[in-house]
Design a protein around this motif. Structure first.
Motif, PDB file in Angstrom:
ATOM      1  N   ALA A   7       0.835  -1.204   0.000  1.00 31.64           N
ATOM      2  CA  ALA A   7       0.000   0.000   0.000  1.00 31.64           C
ATOM      3  C   ALA A   7       0.871   1.256   0.000  1.00 31.64           C
ATOM      4  O   ALA A   7       0.579   2.229  -0.718  1.00 31.64           O
ATOM      5  CB  ALA A   7      -0.924  -0.012   1.208  1.00 31.64           C
ATOM      6  N   ALA A   8       1.931   1.249   0.786  1.00 28.75           N
ATOM      7  CA  ALA A   8       2.815   2.412   0.830  1.00 28.75           C
ATOM      8  C   ALA A   8       3.503   2.620  -0.517  1.00 28.75           C
ATOM      9  O   ALA A   8       3.632   3.768  -0.990  1.00 28.75           O
ATOM     10  CB  ALA A   8       3.856   2.240   1.932  1.00 28.75           C
ATOM     11  N   LEU A   9       3.935   1.537  -1.151  1.00 28.28           N
ATOM     12  CA  LEU A   9       4.562   1.661  -2.469  1.00 28.28           C
ATOM     13  C   LEU A   9       3.568   2.158  -3.515  1.00 28.28           C
ATOM     14  O   LEU A   9       3.914   2.959  -4.384  1.00 28.28           O
ATOM     15  CB  LEU A   9       5.161   0.323  -2.900  1.00 28.28           C
ATOM     16  CG  LEU A   9       6.440  -0.091  -2.192  1.00 28.28           C
ATOM     17  CD1 LEU A   9       6.855  -1.489  -2.640  1.00 28.28           C
ATOM     18  CD2 LEU A   9       7.545   0.898  -2.453  1.00 28.28           C
ATOM     19  N   THR A  10       2.332   1.697  -3.423  1.00 21.65           N
ATOM     20  CA  THR A  10       1.296   2.146  -4.357  1.00 21.65           C
ATOM     21  C   THR A  10       1.018   3.638  -4.191  1.00 21.65           C
ATOM     22  O   THR A  10       0.904   4.378  -5.177  1.00 21.65           O
ATOM     23  CB  THR A  10       0.008   1.339  -4.140  1.00 21.65           C
ATOM     24  OG1 THR A  10       0.292  -0.042  -4.309  1.00 21.65           O
ATOM     25  CG2 THR A  10      -1.063   1.753  -5.123  1.00 21.65           C
ATOM     26  N   VAL A  11       0.921   4.083  -2.964  1.00 31.16           N
ATOM     27  CA  VAL A  11       0.683   5.507  -2.705  1.00 31.16           C
ATOM     28  C   VAL A  11       1.861   6.339  -3.202  1.00 31.16           C
ATOM     29  O   VAL A  11       1.676   7.394  -3.823  1.00 31.16           O
ATOM     30  CB  VAL A  11       0.419   5.738  -1.203  1.00 31.16           C
ATOM     31  CG1 VAL A  11       0.455   7.222  -0.864  1.00 31.16           C
ATOM     32  CG2 VAL A  11      -0.910   5.126  -0.809  1.00 31.16           C
ATOM     33  N   THR A  12       3.071   5.870  -2.941  1.00 28.92           N
ATOM     34  CA  THR A  12       4.259   6.601  -3.387  1.00 28.92           C
ATOM     35  C   THR A  12       4.314   6.668  -4.907  1.00 28.92           C
ATOM     36  O   THR A  12       4.597   7.730  -5.484  1.00 28.92           O
ATOM     37  CB  THR A  12       5.528   5.921  -2.846  1.00 28.92           C
ATOM     38  OG1 THR A  12       5.435   5.841  -1.428  1.00 28.92           O
ATOM     39  CG2 THR A  12       6.770   6.688  -3.229  1.00 28.92           C
ATOM     40  N   PHE A  13       4.026   5.561  -5.565  1.00 29.68           N
ATOM     41  CA  PHE A  13       4.038   5.545  -7.032  1.00 29.68           C
ATOM     42  C   PHE A  13       2.957   6.458  -7.596  1.00 29.68           C
ATOM     43  O   PHE A  13       3.188   7.188  -8.554  1.00 29.68           O
ATOM     44  CB  PHE A  13       3.850   4.113  -7.540  1.00 29.68           C
ATOM     45  CG  PHE A  13       3.796   4.014  -9.034  1.00 29.68           C
ATOM     46  CD1 PHE A  13       4.945   4.163  -9.783  1.00 29.68           C
ATOM     47  CD2 PHE A  13       2.590   3.778  -9.683  1.00 29.68           C
ATOM     48  CE1 PHE A  13       4.901   4.091 -11.159  1.00 29.68           C
ATOM     49  CE2 PHE A  13       2.543   3.704 -11.058  1.00 29.68           C
ATOM     50  CZ  PHE A  13       3.701   3.853 -11.807  1.00 29.68           C
ATOM     51  N   ALA A  14       1.775   6.432  -7.007  1.00 29.02           N
ATOM     52  CA  ALA A  14       0.681   7.288  -7.482  1.00 29.02           C
ATOM     53  C   ALA A  14       1.017   8.762  -7.302  1.00 29.02           C
ATOM     54  O   ALA A  14       0.733   9.590  -8.174  1.00 29.02           O
ATOM     55  CB  ALA A  14      -0.609   6.934  -6.747  1.00 29.02           C
ATOM     56  N   ALA A  15       1.635   9.099  -6.177  1.00 29.82           N
ATOM     57  CA  ALA A  15       2.013  10.499  -5.943  1.00 29.82           C
ATOM     58  C   ALA A  15       3.086  10.939  -6.930  1.00 29.82           C
ATOM     59  O   ALA A  15       3.019  12.049  -7.479  1.00 29.82           O
ATOM     60  CB  ALA A  15       2.499  10.672  -4.514  1.00 29.82           C
ATOM     61  N   ALA A  16       4.064  10.081  -7.196  1.00 29.31           N
ATOM     62  CA  ALA A  16       5.111  10.428  -8.161  1.00 29.31           C
ATOM     63  C   ALA A  16       4.535  10.567  -9.566  1.00 29.31           C
ATOM     64  O   ALA A  16       4.922  11.465 -10.325  1.00 29.31           O
ATOM     65  CB  ALA A  16       6.204   9.365  -8.131  1.00 29.31           C
ATOM     66  N   LEU A  17       3.585   9.711  -9.908  1.00 32.96           N
ATOM     67  CA  LEU A  17       2.949   9.798 -11.219  1.00 32.96           C
ATOM     68  C   LEU A  17       2.143  11.087 -11.353  1.00 32.96           C
ATOM     69  O   LEU A  17       2.168  11.745 -12.397  1.00 32.96           O
ATOM     70  CB  LEU A  17       2.048   8.586 -11.430  1.00 32.96           C
ATOM     71  CG  LEU A  17       1.401   8.435 -12.795  1.00 32.96           C
ATOM     72  CD1 LEU A  17       2.465   8.260 -13.866  1.00 32.96           C
ATOM     73  CD2 LEU A  17       0.455   7.253 -12.787  1.00 32.96           C
ATOM     74  N   ALA A  18       1.449  11.482 -10.293  1.00 34.82           N
ATOM     75  CA  ALA A  18       0.668  12.723 -10.319  1.00 34.82           C
ATOM     76  C   ALA A  18       1.571  13.940 -10.454  1.00 34.82           C
ATOM     77  O   ALA A  18       1.280  14.868 -11.217  1.00 34.82           O
ATOM     78  CB  ALA A  18      -0.179  12.826  -9.055  1.00 34.82           C
ATOM     79  N   VAL A  19       2.683  13.944  -9.736  1.00 31.10           N
ATOM     80  CA  VAL A  19       3.622  15.064  -9.837  1.00 31.10           C
ATOM     81  C   VAL A  19       4.232  15.123 -11.233  1.00 31.10           C
ATOM     82  O   VAL A  19       4.347  16.192 -11.834  1.00 31.10           O
ATOM     83  CB  VAL A  19       4.716  14.956  -8.754  1.00 31.10           C
ATOM     84  CG1 VAL A  19       5.843  15.944  -9.010  1.00 31.10           C
ATOM     85  CG2 VAL A  19       4.117  15.174  -7.378  1.00 31.10           C
ATOM     86  N   GLY A  20       4.593  13.978 -11.780  1.00 34.14           N
ATOM     87  CA  GLY A  20       5.151  13.942 -13.136  1.00 34.14           C
ATOM     88  C   GLY A  20       4.160  14.417 -14.170  1.00 34.14           C
ATOM     89  O   GLY A  20       4.514  15.158 -15.097  1.00 34.14           O
ATOM     90  N   ALA A  21       2.898  14.014 -14.032  1.00 37.32           N
ATOM     91  CA  ALA A  21       1.871  14.466 -14.973  1.00 37.32           C
ATOM     92  C   ALA A  21       1.648  15.969 -14.859  1.00 37.32           C
ATOM     93  O   ALA A  21       1.490  16.666 -15.865  1.00 37.32           O
ATOM     94  CB  ALA A  21       0.574  13.716 -14.718  1.00 37.32           C
ATOM     95  N   ALA A  22       1.650  16.491 -13.638  1.00 38.15           N
ATOM     96  CA  ALA A  22       1.463  17.932 -13.455  1.00 38.15           C
ATOM     97  C   ALA A  22       2.618  18.714 -14.066  1.00 38.15           C
ATOM     98  O   ALA A  22       2.400  19.738 -14.731  1.00 38.15           O
ATOM     99  CB  ALA A  22       1.337  18.249 -11.964  1.00 38.15           C
ATOM    100  N   LEU A  23       3.834  18.251 -13.865  1.00 42.08           N
ATOM    101  CA  LEU A  23       4.982  18.939 -14.461  1.00 42.08           C
ATOM    102  C   LEU A  23       4.949  18.846 -15.986  1.00 42.08           C
ATOM    103  O   LEU A  23       5.318  19.802 -16.681  1.00 42.08           O
ATOM    104  CB  LEU A  23       6.287  18.347 -13.925  1.00 42.08           C
ATOM    105  CG  LEU A  23       6.574  18.617 -12.448  1.00 42.08           C
ATOM    106  CD1 LEU A  23       7.847  17.900 -12.023  1.00 42.08           C
ATOM    107  CD2 LEU A  23       6.683  20.106 -12.185  1.00 42.08           C
ATOM    108  N   GLY A  24       4.497  17.733 -16.513  1.00 43.37           N
ATOM    109  CA  GLY A  24       4.375  17.596 -17.963  1.00 43.37           C
ATOM    110  C   GLY A  24       3.347  18.547 -18.550  1.00 43.37           C
ATOM    111  O   GLY A  24       3.568  19.153 -19.596  1.00 43.37           O
ATOM    112  N   VAL A  25       2.219  18.691 -17.866  1.00 37.36           N
ATOM    113  CA  VAL A  25       1.183  19.618 -18.337  1.00 37.36           C
ATOM    114  C   VAL A  25       1.693  21.052 -18.296  1.00 37.36           C
ATOM    115  O   VAL A  25       1.473  21.839 -19.227  1.00 37.36           O
ATOM    116  CB  VAL A  25      -0.106  19.458 -17.496  1.00 37.36           C
ATOM    117  CG1 VAL A  25      -1.074  20.597 -17.752  1.00 37.36           C
ATOM    118  CG2 VAL A  25      -0.758  18.128 -17.799  1.00 37.36           C
ATOM    119  N   VAL A  26       2.383  21.414 -17.235  1.00 39.91           N
ATOM    120  CA  VAL A  26       2.932  22.769 -17.131  1.00 39.91           C
ATOM    121  C   VAL A  26       3.960  23.010 -18.233  1.00 39.91           C
ATOM    122  O   VAL A  26       3.979  24.078 -18.858  1.00 39.91           O
ATOM    123  CB  VAL A  26       3.546  22.997 -15.737  1.00 39.91           C
ATOM    124  CG1 VAL A  26       4.361  24.283 -15.699  1.00 39.91           C
ATOM    125  CG2 VAL A  26       2.451  23.040 -14.697  1.00 39.91           C
TER     126      VAL A  26
END
Length: 50
Positions: A7-26
């Motif tokens: 669960a902790a790895l899933t949350v960490t991966f999801a947060a990293a994916l969200a940050v990467g997507a946000a930086l890509g959109v910007v």
């Protein structure tokens, strides 16, 4: 304990994916397209003092 780690790895991966997507959109929004600096409409000037 392994479910907690998963669960902790899933949350960490999801947060990293969200940050990467946000930086890509910007980055995409700040990219400026190549546009020629030519006016679409030009007006002919007659010799009126200027």
């Amino acid at each position: 304990m392994s479910r907690l780690v998963a669960a902790a790895l899933t949350v960490t991966f999801a947060a990293a994916l969200a940050v990467g997507a946000a930086l890509g959109v910007v980055a995409l929004l700040e990219a400026t397209p190549d546009q020629p600096n030519t006016p679409l409409i030009t007006y002919e000037r007659t010799g009126q003092g200027s």
